[in-house]
Design an enzyme around this catalytic site. Sequence first.
Site, PDB file in Angstrom:
ATOM      1  N   HIS A  56      54.960  40.007  15.558  1.00  0.00           N
ATOM      2  CA  HIS A  56      54.027  41.122  15.393  1.00  0.00           C
ATOM      3  C   HIS A  56      52.699  40.780  16.038  1.00  0.00           C
ATOM      4  CE1 HIS A  56      51.796  44.392  13.493  1.00  0.00           C
ATOM      5  NE2 HIS A  56      52.977  44.939  13.338  1.00  0.00           N
TER       6      HIS A  56
ATOM      7  N   ASP B 170      60.661  46.385  11.053  1.00  0.00           N
ATOM      8  CA  ASP B 170      61.906  46.968  11.548  1.00  0.00           C
ATOM      9  C   ASP B 170      63.143  46.171  11.193  1.00  0.00           C
ATOM     10  OD1 ASP B 170      60.789  49.250  12.818  1.00  0.00           O
ATOM     11  OD2 ASP B 170      59.907  47.883  14.281  1.00  0.00           O
TER      12      ASP B 170
HETATM   13  C1  LIG Z   1      56.035  42.940  18.302  1.00  0.00           C
HETATM   14  C2  LIG Z   1      55.743  42.307  19.656  1.00  0.00           C
HETATM   15  C3  LIG Z   1      55.808  43.425  20.721  1.00  0.00           C
HETATM   16  C4  LIG Z   1      54.347  41.689  19.632  1.00  0.00           C
HETATM   17  O1  LIG Z   1      54.015  41.448  20.943  1.00  0.00           O
HETATM   18  P1  LIG Z   1      52.775  40.562  21.406  1.00  0.00           P
HETATM   19  O2  LIG Z   1      51.725  40.513  20.375  1.00  0.00           O
HETATM   20  O3  LIG Z   1      52.402  41.043  22.750  1.00  0.00           O
HETATM   21  O4  LIG Z   1      53.398  39.138  21.429  1.00  0.00           O
HETATM   22  P2  LIG Z   1      54.163  38.522  22.664  1.00  0.00           P
HETATM   23  O5  LIG Z   1      55.284  39.439  23.028  1.00  0.00           O
HETATM   24  O6  LIG Z   1      53.165  38.180  23.691  1.00  0.00           O
HETATM   25  O7  LIG Z   1      54.738  37.213  21.990  1.00  0.00           O
HETATM   26  C5  LIG Z   1      54.166  35.919  22.072  1.00  0.00           C
HETATM   27  C6  LIG Z   1      55.263  34.968  22.475  1.00  0.00           C
HETATM   28  O8  LIG Z   1      56.276  34.958  21.436  1.00  0.00           O
HETATM   29  C7  LIG Z   1      57.518  35.386  21.966  1.00  0.00           C
HETATM   30  N1  LIG Z   1      58.098  36.349  21.068  1.00  0.00           N
HETATM   31  C8  LIG Z   1      57.431  37.254  20.301  1.00  0.00           C
HETATM   32  N2  LIG Z   1      58.300  38.011  19.633  1.00  0.00           N
HETATM   33  C9  LIG Z   1      59.523  37.580  19.964  1.00  0.00           C
HETATM   34  C10 LIG Z   1      60.814  37.996  19.594  1.00  0.00           C
HETATM   35  N3  LIG Z   1      60.996  39.001  18.752  1.00  0.00           N
HETATM   36  N4  LIG Z   1      61.870  37.354  20.133  1.00  0.00           N
HETATM   37  C11 LIG Z   1      61.690  36.345  20.983  1.00  0.00           C
HETATM   38  N5  LIG Z   1      60.479  35.910  21.381  1.00  0.00           N
HETATM   39  C12 LIG Z   1      59.412  36.523  20.868  1.00  0.00           C
HETATM   40  C13 LIG Z   1      57.197  36.101  23.281  1.00  0.00           C
HETATM   41  O9  LIG Z   1      58.270  36.033  24.183  1.00  0.00           O
HETATM   42  C14 LIG Z   1      55.978  35.394  23.760  1.00  0.00           C
HETATM   43  O10 LIG Z   1      56.380  34.233  24.450  1.00  0.00           O
HETATM   44  P3  LIG Z   1      55.595  33.746  25.798  1.00  0.00           P
HETATM   45  O11 LIG Z   1      54.197  33.430  25.307  1.00  0.00           O
HETATM   46  O12 LIG Z   1      56.384  32.570  26.237  1.00  0.00           O
HETATM   47  O13 LIG Z   1      55.625  34.903  26.717  1.00  0.00           O
HETATM   48  C15 LIG Z   1      56.762  41.209  19.977  1.00  0.00           C
HETATM   49  O14 LIG Z   1      56.769  40.263  18.922  1.00  0.00           O
HETATM   50  C16 LIG Z   1      58.147  41.778  20.180  1.00  0.00           C
HETATM   51  O15 LIG Z   1      58.460  42.217  21.289  1.00  0.00           O
HETATM   52  N6  LIG Z   1      59.022  41.794  19.112  1.00  0.00           N
HETATM   53  C17 LIG Z   1      60.318  42.346  19.236  1.00  0.00           C
HETATM   54  C18 LIG Z   1      60.259  43.881  19.188  1.00  0.00           C
HETATM   55  C19 LIG Z   1      59.916  44.376  17.811  1.00  0.00           C
HETATM   56  O16 LIG Z   1      60.499  43.971  16.815  1.00  0.00           O
HETATM   57  N7  LIG Z   1      58.995  45.343  17.764  1.00  0.00           N
HETATM   58  C20 LIG Z   1      58.574  45.972  16.513  1.00  0.00           C
HETATM   59  C21 LIG Z   1      57.134  45.671  16.223  1.00  0.00           C
HETATM   60  S1  LIG Z   1      56.707  46.166  14.581  1.00  0.00           S
END
Ligand SMILES: CC(C)(COP(=O)(O)OP(=O)(O)OC[C@H]1O[C@@H](n2cnc3c(N)ncnc32)[C@H](O)[C@@H]1OP(=O)(O)O)[C@@H](O)C(=O)NCCC(=O)NCCS
Length: 365
Positions: free
Chosen positions: A258, A315
């Site tokens: 998140h 979720d």
């Molecule tokens: C929620 C979300 C979009 C937050 O995004 P964010 O704050 O931009 O965080 P990031 O995507 O930059 O994540 C930081 C790191 O953790 C990793 N990471 C975060 N969530 C992850 C997940 N669910 N699975 C695998 N890796 C994950 C990212 O790949 C990233 O790695 P990197 O630094 O090597 O690129 C992200 O955690 C995600 O895509 N989760 C899965 C989708 C989801 O469940 N969405 C519902 C949100 S309520």
Amino acid sequence: MGDIKKGLEGVVALDTSISFIDGLQGILKYRGIEVEHLAEMSYDAVSYLLINGILPDEQELTDYSSRLKNERFLHHNMADVLKICEFGIESLDLLRTAISCSAHFDTEKDIHSPEANINKAIRLVAKFPTMVAALERNRIGVEPIGPNNDLSHGANFLYMLTGRIPTDLEAEAIEKDFILSAEHELNPSTFSLRIAASTLSDLYSAIICGLCTLKGPLHGGARKGVMDMLDEVISPDNAENYIQDKISKKEKIMGFGHRVYKTYDPRAQVYKDIARRISLENGDTVWYDMAEKLEHIMYHEFIELRGKPIYPNVDFYSAVVYKYLDIPSELATSVFAIGRVSGWIAHCLEQYSDNRVIRPRANFV
Ligand SMILES: CC(C)(COP(=O)(O)OP(=O)(O)OC[C@H]1O[C@@H](n2cnc3c(N)ncnc32)[C@H](O)[C@@H]1OP(=O)(O)O)[C@@H](O)C(=O)NCCC(=O)NCCS
């Protein structure tokens, strides 16, 4: 121009009195009340709280619930509109189209007075479940079922979807789902609709912006992603391989991580408890067991990979609850939207009440 925060991470864009999140301690409050406490109330009460700013007294709640019930029915022309929509497209796209069409039957659509906005708010909250259920029944080729006004907001939705009066626990699960999904500060869909509202576009148009943004797999679409993942994993024994495979391909695992919470999402805790209880009532705990195993593996994998754990978000266990409620994965984002519409409306009204058009700048490169 100064430093750009990619994805606007950590940027505070506005003041709000609708919700508060402490991402380090895992606290979420709507209008100053913890979400765990709100989850014990009815969706009608929480929806009233979000839209009006205070909890209703007994009489106000009775009046609000009865106004919602009176508005559950769709305009007679909507039945034809919903049938035309039935051409094998995604549920959220259908819902977006249906809400857009329903605006044309609302004689107050372009009246922006606070009173007209409350009338429209009640119509939207009341009609979302009827539309989602009718669209789904059309999609699977069975007749839509009208609302049952003896049932609560959540129980009535399940009834209109399946034609069966839900058990007490099923009714509690969907009511809690709508409450926990109702509001979450400046998440992407809410931000997008506040921008629309800030141009003084009408409430329906703003809500449609919210729906379009909720659709994406990195936002509300993740719930469907988790349901599909559970179908793919099939058994708790396959969970480890599934996660390893995803991580090796650098793919995201839906339902984890998140932007704001760096600890357990408080909504995920409530969902986890209801998922466990409903799995026991169901007599088949496989979906729940699989989810717990995935959570455990993700926690430890992330400590190993990044020196810190990753937690389930809203979720994750909601998807498990939907599995037990027999909600098809294609419908997951639309069901999420049924709950979220109250929070969206609250944000539109807040934006209208003290408006300045939201118009940031970009750095030309
Ligand atoms: C929620 C979300 C979009 C937050 O995004 P964010 O704050 O931009 O965080 P990031 O995507 O930059 O994540 C930081 C790191 O953790 C990793 N990471 C975060 N969530 C992850 C997940 N669910 N699975 C695998 N890796 C994950 C990212 O790949 C990233 O790695 P990197 O630094 O090597 O690129 C992200 O955690 C995600 O895509 N989760 C899965 C989708 C989801 O469940 N969405 C519902 C949100 S309520």
